[in-house]
Design a protein around this motif. Structure first.
Motif, PDB file in Angstrom:
ATOM      1  N   LEU A 188       1.345   7.265  -6.543  1.00  0.00           N
ATOM      2  CA  LEU A 188      -0.025   7.877  -6.689  1.00  0.00           C
ATOM      3  C   LEU A 188       0.288   9.053  -6.578  1.00  0.00           C
ATOM      4  O   LEU A 188      -0.220  10.480  -6.568  1.00  0.00           O
ATOM      5  N   ALA A 189       0.686   9.288  -4.553  1.00  0.00           N
ATOM      6  CA  ALA A 189       1.402  11.267  -3.748  1.00  0.00           C
ATOM      7  C   ALA A 189       1.983  12.470  -5.357  1.00  0.00           C
ATOM      8  O   ALA A 189       2.182  12.997  -5.195  1.00  0.00           O
ATOM      9  N   ARG A 190       3.012  10.951  -5.745  1.00  0.00           N
ATOM     10  CA  ARG A 190       3.900  11.717  -6.484  1.00  0.00           C
ATOM     11  C   ARG A 190       3.828  12.335  -7.600  1.00  0.00           C
ATOM     12  O   ARG A 190       3.986  13.874  -8.174  1.00  0.00           O
ATOM     13  N   LEU A 213       0.354  -1.310   0.106  1.00  0.00           N
ATOM     14  CA  LEU A 213       0.089   0.234  -0.187  1.00  0.00           C
ATOM     15  C   LEU A 213       0.860   1.189  -0.501  1.00  0.00           C
ATOM     16  O   LEU A 213       0.606   2.507  -0.358  1.00  0.00           O
ATOM     17  N   ALA A 214       1.521   1.402   0.918  1.00  0.00           N
ATOM     18  CA  ALA A 214       2.816   2.430   0.505  1.00  0.00           C
ATOM     19  C   ALA A 214       3.499   2.920  -0.529  1.00  0.00           C
ATOM     20  O   ALA A 214       3.832   3.632  -0.800  1.00  0.00           O
ATOM     21  N   VAL A 215       3.909   1.788  -1.458  1.00  0.00           N
ATOM     22  CA  VAL A 215       4.905   1.989  -3.063  1.00  0.00           C
ATOM     23  C   VAL A 215       3.341   2.412  -3.870  1.00  0.00           C
ATOM     24  O   VAL A 215       4.193   3.372  -4.376  1.00  0.00           O
ATOM     25  N   LEU A 233      -2.477   9.040   0.318  1.00  0.00           N
ATOM     26  CA  LEU A 233      -3.127   9.192  -0.285  1.00  0.00           C
ATOM     27  C   LEU A 233      -3.971  10.108  -0.640  1.00  0.00           C
ATOM     28  O   LEU A 233      -4.885  11.056  -0.908  1.00  0.00           O
ATOM     29  N   VAL A 234      -4.451   9.917   0.763  1.00  0.00           N
ATOM     30  CA  VAL A 234      -5.812  11.547   1.214  1.00  0.00           C
ATOM     31  C   VAL A 234      -5.171  12.694   0.920  1.00  0.00           C
ATOM     32  O   VAL A 234      -6.445  13.626   0.258  1.00  0.00           O
ATOM     33  N   THR A 235      -4.360  13.236   1.304  1.00  0.00           N
ATOM     34  CA  THR A 235      -3.302  14.416   1.452  1.00  0.00           C
ATOM     35  C   THR A 235      -3.311  14.527  -0.127  1.00  0.00           C
ATOM     36  O   THR A 235      -3.806  16.145  -0.577  1.00  0.00           O
ATOM     37  N   ALA A 236      -2.672  13.862  -1.489  1.00  0.00           N
ATOM     38  CA  ALA A 236      -2.551  14.024  -2.208  1.00  0.00           C
ATOM     39  C   ALA A 236      -4.118  14.279  -3.552  1.00  0.00           C
ATOM     40  O   ALA A 236      -4.383  14.749  -4.397  1.00  0.00           O
ATOM     41  N   LEU A 237      -5.037  13.391  -2.367  1.00  0.00           N
ATOM     42  CA  LEU A 237      -6.778  13.588  -3.587  1.00  0.00           C
ATOM     43  C   LEU A 237      -7.367  15.082  -3.242  1.00  0.00           C
ATOM     44  O   LEU A 237      -7.952  15.459  -4.331  1.00  0.00           O
ATOM     45  N   LEU A 238      -6.668  15.402  -1.926  1.00  0.00           N
ATOM     46  CA  LEU A 238      -8.101  16.740  -1.369  1.00  0.00           C
ATOM     47  C   LEU A 238      -7.329  18.054  -0.946  1.00  0.00           C
ATOM     48  O   LEU A 238      -7.473  18.688  -1.316  1.00  0.00           O
ATOM     49  N   GLY A 255      10.335   8.577  -2.753  1.00  0.00           N
ATOM     50  CA  GLY A 255      10.185   8.459  -3.986  1.00  0.00           C
ATOM     51  C   GLY A 255      10.122   6.465  -4.835  1.00  0.00           C
ATOM     52  O   GLY A 255      10.108   6.028  -4.307  1.00  0.00           O
ATOM     53  N   ALA A 256      10.170   6.301  -6.000  1.00  0.00           N
ATOM     54  CA  ALA A 256      10.064   5.471  -6.612  1.00  0.00           C
ATOM     55  C   ALA A 256      10.973   4.422  -6.164  1.00  0.00           C
ATOM     56  O   ALA A 256      11.760   4.595  -5.891  1.00  0.00           O
TER      57      ALA A 256
END
Length: 376
Positions: free
Chosen positions: A122-124, A115-117, A317-322, A134-135
């Motif tokens: 997505l966040a990047r 899930l972290a990867v 994920l939440v931060t990147a989305l919103l 990073g990747a």
């Protein structure tokens, strides 16, 4: 220390230990909020208005790891080494014990790593934040799969993964010490057990725990772990005299380390060990008259490991989305942090339920066997 090693009454086996549930429930939430206050672009917005709260979460809340270390030693001792003179680890049993602990830790760990990867990828794409991993390289992934990322100096792919490696090391170390004591003549086992655990704990708090960068290996943390072991032995003694003897040992061990160099985290570990040893307010904490609250605490304890490992990728994920749609100001940022916390609890619960599903591992083994058969 005869009173510590020879109980006149049986240990309180099978009785509920509410301090364990409360400890896991509270410590896991503090770790989650520590990371929410430490990483990502939302924390600075909230800290602009509530600097004291966010500063405490960013700094002091991390000390909750000590509670996990002490509880880890306490629970490991009950399984591997319930009394100093009665280790349960034989030579042929040690690899199986370590493997069993590995199998217990790894499903949640692997799910959190995957899930972290994915969430970091997505966040990047959706936000620019220096805290986003990073990747991963092939070597980095392999190091994480082998729980060697810190030893090999590979950048972490998520917060909290390091603790799984340390937990496994500490458990294997305690099992090895129990094996050594089990090979000693029966008349020397109690004294040998106390010498190894107290001596190892002293080496940790006096030497290893004071070495910068030493937190990659178990000896750095063994002092706190040993305090939990001593608390378990004192609890198993079944007498007030046995508990007093255990209390004197663990206070002496922690006191020696604090006298040499004061560390708040070590003082907290000693306090946690004393609470597990004496368990004051045990009946009240059991919440017999408040079944709903008891259920909440028990659930938070049961999902604490999953929440500990999953909350960081959920935060990414939440931060990147919103974040792009988030109004400016500390209140919306704080609300998004609270949403992240609630989603972390829900995800931790869902993963825990899935991994505990009856017959899950049997179905996975059957699928693996079919896949292998089909590839031949």
């Amino acid at each position: 220390m005869k009173s510590l090693t020879e109980p006149r009454t049986p240990p309180a086996a099978g009785l509920p230990e509410p301090w364990i549930d409360w400890g896991k429930a509270i410590a896991s939430q503090l770790i989650v909020w520590h990371h929410l206050a430490h990483y990502g672009p939302l924390a600075p917005r909230v800290a602009a208005v509530w600097p004291d709260l966010m500063g405490w979460l960013d700094g002091r809340a991390l000390y909750a790891v000590q509670a996990f270390l002490v509880m880890g030693g306490y629970l490991a001792a009950r399984s591997l080494w319930p009394r100093p003179g009665a280790p349960r680890v034989a030579a042929a049993d040690w690899p199986a014990r370590a493997a069993r602990r590995w199998r217990r830790l790894m499903p949640t760990y692997l799910a959190a790593l995957l899930l972290a990867v994915l969430c970091a990828a997505l966040a990047r794409q959706w936000m620019d934040d220096p805290d986003t991993p990073g990747a991963p390289t092939a070597g980095q992934l392999l190091a994480h799969l082998l729980l060697l990322q810190d030893l090999l100096e590979q950048p972490a792919l998520s917060a909290g993964l390091w603790y799984v490696a340390i937990d496994l090391q500490l458990y294997a170390l305690l099992a090895a010490l129990a094996l050594l004591v089990g090979r000693a003549p029966a008349r020397w086992r109690r004294a040998s057990a106390l010498a190894l655990v107290v001596g190892g704990g002293a080496a940790s708090v006096l030497v290893f725990n004071r070495q910068p960068g030493g937190d990659e290996l178990a000896p750095y943390f063994f002092g706190s772990y040993a305090l939990g072991v001593l608390a378990a032995w004192g609890r198993a003694a079944g007498t007030a005299a046995g508990r007093r003897a255990a209390g004197a040992l663990l206070l002496g061990l922690a006191g020696a380390g604090l006298a040499l160099a004061w560390r708040d985290r070590l003082a907290l570990a000693a306090l946690c060990a004393m609470l597990l040893l004496w368990q004051p307010g045990r009946t009240r904490l059991a919440l017999a008259g408040q079944p709903w609250l008891r259920s909440v605490v028990a659930q938070l304890a049961a999902i604490s490991y999953a929440v500990f490992l999953l909350h960081y990728p959920i935060s990414l994920l939440v931060t990147a989305l919103l974040i792009d749609a988030l109004p400016a100001g500390p209140v919306p940022a704080a609300a998004l942090l609270e949403l992240t916390w609630l989603l972390s609890l829900a995800t931790g619960w869902a993963l825990t339920q899935a991994l505990q599903a009856p017959g899950l591992w049997q179905r996975l083994r059957r699928l693996t066997a079919r896949w292998r058969h089909g590839t031949r």
